[in-house]
Design a protein around this motif. Sequence first.
Motif, PDB file in Angstrom:
ATOM      1  N   ILE A 440       0.811  -1.220   0.000  1.00  0.00           N
ATOM      2  CA  ILE A 440       0.000   0.000   0.000  1.00  0.00           C
ATOM      3  C   ILE A 440       0.848   1.275   0.000  1.00  0.00           C
ATOM      4  O   ILE A 440       0.331   2.362  -0.212  1.00  0.00           O
ATOM      5  CB  ILE A 440      -0.997  -0.024   1.179  1.00  0.00           C
ATOM      6  CG1 ILE A 440      -1.836  -1.300   1.131  1.00  0.00           C
ATOM      7  CG2 ILE A 440      -1.915   1.180   1.185  1.00  0.00           C
ATOM      8  CD1 ILE A 440      -2.595  -1.530  -0.171  1.00  0.00           C
ATOM      9  N   MET A 499       1.346  11.349   5.967  1.00  0.00           N
ATOM     10  CA  MET A 499       0.878  11.392   4.580  1.00  0.00           C
ATOM     11  C   MET A 499       0.174  12.690   4.201  1.00  0.00           C
ATOM     12  O   MET A 499      -0.016  12.957   3.025  1.00  0.00           O
ATOM     13  CB  MET A 499       0.001  10.180   4.258  1.00  0.00           C
ATOM     14  CG  MET A 499      -1.277  10.105   5.052  1.00  0.00           C
ATOM     15  SD  MET A 499      -2.129   8.521   4.822  1.00  0.00           S
ATOM     16  CE  MET A 499      -2.921   8.758   3.239  1.00  0.00           C
ATOM     17  N   CYS A 652      -8.611   2.851   3.771  1.00  0.00           N
ATOM     18  CA  CYS A 652      -8.387   1.855   4.817  1.00  0.00           C
ATOM     19  C   CYS A 652      -9.553   1.766   5.772  1.00  0.00           C
ATOM     20  O   CYS A 652      -9.451   2.135   6.927  1.00  0.00           O
ATOM     21  CB  CYS A 652      -7.101   2.090   5.578  1.00  0.00           C
ATOM     22  SG  CYS A 652      -6.593   3.768   5.758  1.00  0.00           S
ATOM     23  N   CYS A 735      -3.165  -2.135   4.536  1.00  0.00           N
ATOM     24  CA  CYS A 735      -2.757  -0.728   4.610  1.00  0.00           C
ATOM     25  C   CYS A 735      -1.235  -0.671   4.577  1.00  0.00           C
ATOM     26  O   CYS A 735      -0.579  -1.695   4.367  1.00  0.00           O
ATOM     27  CB  CYS A 735      -3.327  -0.084   5.885  1.00  0.00           C
ATOM     28  SG  CYS A 735      -3.215   1.723   5.897  1.00  0.00           S
TER      29      CYS A 735
END
Length: 763
Positions: A440, A499, A652, A735
């Motif tokens: 991922i 992120m 997710c 994930c």
Amino acid sequence: MTIVHNLGFPRIGARRELKFAQEAYWKGESSRGALQAVGADLRQRHWQHQSGLDLVPVGDFSFYDQVLDMSFTLGNLPERVRDFHGDQLDNYFRVARGRSAQGADEHHACCGGVAAGEMTKWFDTNYHYIVPEFTATTEFKLDASRLLAQLAEAKAQGVKAKPVLVGPVTYLALGKAKDDSDKLALLPSLLAVYSQLLDTLAEQGVEWVQIDEPILVTELDTDWQHAFNLSYHQLKPCRVKILVATYFGQLQENLYLLANLPVAGVHVDAINGQDDVRPLLNLLPDHKVLSLGVINGRNIWKTDLVKVLDWLEPLAERLGDRLWIAPSCSLLHVPVDLNSEQKLDTEIKSWLAFALQKLEELHVLAQALRNGRDAVKASLDANQAALAARRASPRVNNPAVQQAVAAIDAKLGARKSSYWKRAGEQSALLKLPAYPTTTIGSFPQTAEIRHARSEFKAGKLDDAGYKAAMQAEIGRSVREQEALGLDVLVHGEAERNDMVEYFGEQLEGYAFSQFGWVQSYGSRCVKPPILFGDISRPQAMTVEWISYAQSLTSKPMKGMLTGPVTILNWSFVRDDQPRSVSCKQLALAIRAEVLDLEQAGVRVIQIDEAALREGLPLRKSQWQEYLDWAVESFRITANGVQDQTQIHTHMCYSEFNDIIASIADMDADVITIETSRSDMELLDAFDNFKYPNEIGPGVYDIHSPNIPTQEHIVQLMKKAAERVPAERLWVNPDCGLKTRQWAEVIPALTNMVAAAKALRQAA
Ligand code: GLN
Ligand code: ZN
């Protein structure tokens, strides 16, 4: 005279003192007494900060979660922890966090391990509460010790205390019947305990109790509306005055219900539910208090005090002493103190207000209502000057960005060809086997990575040194993936601490605080970046890293980006334009990155939308509007590429049934989702007709240190193939792997790749 009060204060501490104390205690590095002392200290400090108020919340402090506190107050402990022999606070943490069967604590031998309570989001915030558990035989029993202790503490400190409780209907509505029994059947016995609790508080001299019923801003069926009437009629004889507090949204059809509950007062969110206020005024019997939440408890912006006063003054005239003012909701959802910020740009800082500054604003409003605006002229002038500066600032306004958003048309979000045509071209180019394997995005964030990053931030490592360190990590992850035999590789995200923050730091229009922490759950806090201006991308953000990774392998390297909806939902956003507009600005910026990656020869690009579902409004009737602009933003971001370029997205979570049409509308070539814990059943939502593109159902639960076996993965994939044609299935974890260790990742992915090979052979 207008009463000024607060609904709740952030408990974590301006320097996250509570977090560090909790974690030290959990690790056995400090005593229970030390933890309790930190709690008492924080409460005292927070009450002092609120000493200018007429009523101060008490009982809003929590060592983990206010809903779990309520469960303990009501004696509603899950069956599995009832026999615990140790201390009550330890048992509380057992429910909150679980205890593994291999524990070494003092009660391990007698009491064993227990599963943690389930955790879920508190309405539309990023705060998570521990879900109360019910069965048909649940019995309640009052334990007022926590509240009484805090009340006594407050009294000793001269605090004008107003205890805060989660209301009975909201408590019941948010809980889960483990045996699928009817939760409402528990209401009478629950109310008996609430009555007892209110009388106990009355005996302590409490006049007002705030009872939070935010469930009133959601759609309620008649049984639940009836539960409200029943509850508050039952509580009416109690010898305290009840303020029923609602927040986060609009009451709409529940307005009449709230207005007519037999209580002494109601609080409504005058920011998110401003339209409710006029009708409520007309409905509210004239002996009741109306508390208006006029300062936004969900954002970090200064309030336009003059605008609020223009609106509020006629209401104050009409309501007189019956008007109370407060923040819209508990200040739990904002950071503590703007004055802690040393590095924040001073111009941007002058536009902001954290919890303490919001209380000051409230104070100014109260003074203006009591003594006239002239009494606070200097404060109002300063407030207006700051807002005017913000409105006019070139850092907020970027005409080129505004024009680009205005010029968006449907074509921008459309791929050139249909999925079927694209899939053919992509498979000719990528030549992937059946059941292709990928991950991922992130690989373990090792101690070396964290060390290099902190040295770099501290200025001890220069650009070149940092780049070399990150490239070494990227090299390592590429080598490992080649050795594992994965089909589509990733660079591993070594250079990203987070992120969203990673992209925010490189985009124009974003600011970052040093101490802007907000509790997410337990000791976990997040520091949302602040989206303050029109968003633009001065230069490419990821191309260099991805190109470097691609240069190390002949396998396809997946470019890795965070999508606009997720960036938006995990930020503090602007209050001067709709969320949809900010989202489209982000979409245009990330779109430019997608096109740059494609230009650099990257053939597979993943755009993560981990938080798409989180943004759903509280009322289902408003879902579609949100989904429309969220999906359009994703399409703008992703769909400018050529047919041969394969777009992936990742989400997710595992609830798709009610939004599957919108997910399909995003038109990503491949979606990877979390499924391993739900045994593939959720793939029912992805049935052929509803979801025509490729799917990677997660087969490895990355939240657990367990290594999935090859057989287990094969089995999961076989189940998946019963629901989705095998040609459209990918094999991947749930994930990213950043929180795992390499020592766990290697055997798990070895099994995953072996499973894919076995499936290919069997086909
Ligand atoms: N690409 C991200 C990662 O692997 C996705 C994380 C997420 O979905 N929360 O870490
Ligand atoms: Zn994820």
